[in-house]
Design a protein around this motif. Structure first.
Motif, PDB file in Angstrom:
ATOM      1  N   LEU A  47       0.820  -1.212   0.000  1.00  0.00           N
ATOM      2  CA  LEU A  47       0.000   0.000   0.000  1.00  0.00           C
ATOM      3  C   LEU A  47       0.854   1.263   0.000  1.00  0.00           C
ATOM      4  CD1 LEU A  47      -2.776  -1.057   2.536  1.00  0.00           C
ATOM      5  CD2 LEU A  47      -2.939  -0.935   0.038  1.00  0.00           C
ATOM      6  N   TYR A  56      -6.235   5.404  -3.797  1.00  0.00           N
ATOM      7  CA  TYR A  56      -7.015   5.030  -2.619  1.00  0.00           C
ATOM      8  C   TYR A  56      -8.499   4.914  -2.973  1.00  0.00           C
ATOM      9  CZ  TYR A  56      -9.476   5.404   1.803  1.00  0.00           C
ATOM     10  OH  TYR A  56     -10.341   5.184   2.840  1.00  0.00           O
ATOM     11  N   TYR A 111      -8.437   0.144   3.820  1.00  0.00           N
ATOM     12  CA  TYR A 111      -7.072   0.633   4.057  1.00  0.00           C
ATOM     13  C   TYR A 111      -6.800   0.660   5.560  1.00  0.00           C
ATOM     14  CZ  TYR A 111      -2.905   3.540   3.764  1.00  0.00           C
ATOM     15  OH  TYR A 111      -1.629   4.008   3.853  1.00  0.00           O
ATOM     16  N   ASP A 113      -5.703   1.912   8.714  1.00  0.00           N
ATOM     17  CA  ASP A 113      -5.318   3.236   9.191  1.00  0.00           C
ATOM     18  C   ASP A 113      -4.927   3.175  10.667  1.00  0.00           C
ATOM     19  OD1 ASP A 113      -4.917   5.933   9.434  1.00  0.00           O
ATOM     20  OD2 ASP A 113      -7.036   6.457   9.377  1.00  0.00           O
ATOM     21  N   GLY A 130      -5.903  -5.972   6.033  1.00  0.00           N
ATOM     22  CA  GLY A 130      -5.024  -4.817   5.909  1.00  0.00           C
ATOM     23  C   GLY A 130      -4.046  -4.760   7.062  1.00  0.00           C
TER      24      GLY A 130
END
Length: 169
Positions: A47, A56, A111, A113, A130
């Motif tokens: 990523l 994204y 994603y 985070d 992820g």
């Protein structure tokens, strides 16, 4: 009347995470990669190309569309390690729905985070994992890969593993 597109897993969350730990041999670590035994079939992308990059949006849109197509009116699990996790009905997510907390839309992004984020079929056959510290996204399950792999390759580029094995460049 608006329909709720997702609900907090509440007391069910611990059992779901226990099953995930067992089935994927989840080993949380800031330094060990991968943190799961990546199933076959799977593709894991780096990523790192998404730092300040419009890819994204393509990542999110492709995965949400793929998951919605696969489950129809059914639900998936959205897991956020060490935080509330959710059951989501993808076909109901959208601007016309009223959802907890914070308004319409998905409760988590694919994603990662700052924590591990997992999208997962109710029966664990397909999903995403992820890893925030690698940073990477593993997409697994043949049906999901058939729907999203080409778009994710365009958006993310670098594949780092296939079926849990390192890809040499």
């Amino acid at each position: 009347m608006a329909t709720r597109a997702y609900q907090d897993l509440g007391t069910e969350q611990a059992a779901v995470w226990d099953r995930f730990y067992a089935q994927f041999d989840f080993r949380p670590s800031m330094h060990r990669y991968p943190a799961i035994t990546e199933p076959t079939p799977s593709v894991t992308w780096s990523l790192s190309s998404l730092d300040d990059d419009p890819g994204y949006t393509r990542l999110v849109e492709a995965l949400h569309a793929g998951l919605t197509a696969l489950v129809g009116d059914g639900s998936i699990l959205c897991l956020d390690w060490q935080h509330p996790s959710y059951r989501v009905w993808p076909s109901l997510v959208g601007p016309d729905n009223i959802d907890p907390p914070g308004g319409p839309g998905w409760p988590l992004s694919p994603y990662p985070d700052g924590d591990y984020f997992v999208y997962l079929a109710e029966d664990f056959r397909f999903g995403t994992f992820g890893h925030p510290w690698e940073p990477s996204l593993c997409v697994f399950g043949g049906n999901l890969l058939d729907l999203v792999e080409a778009e994710l390759h365009e958006a993310l580029g670098q594949v780092i593993r296939r079926d849990g094995r390192q890809v040499t460049v």
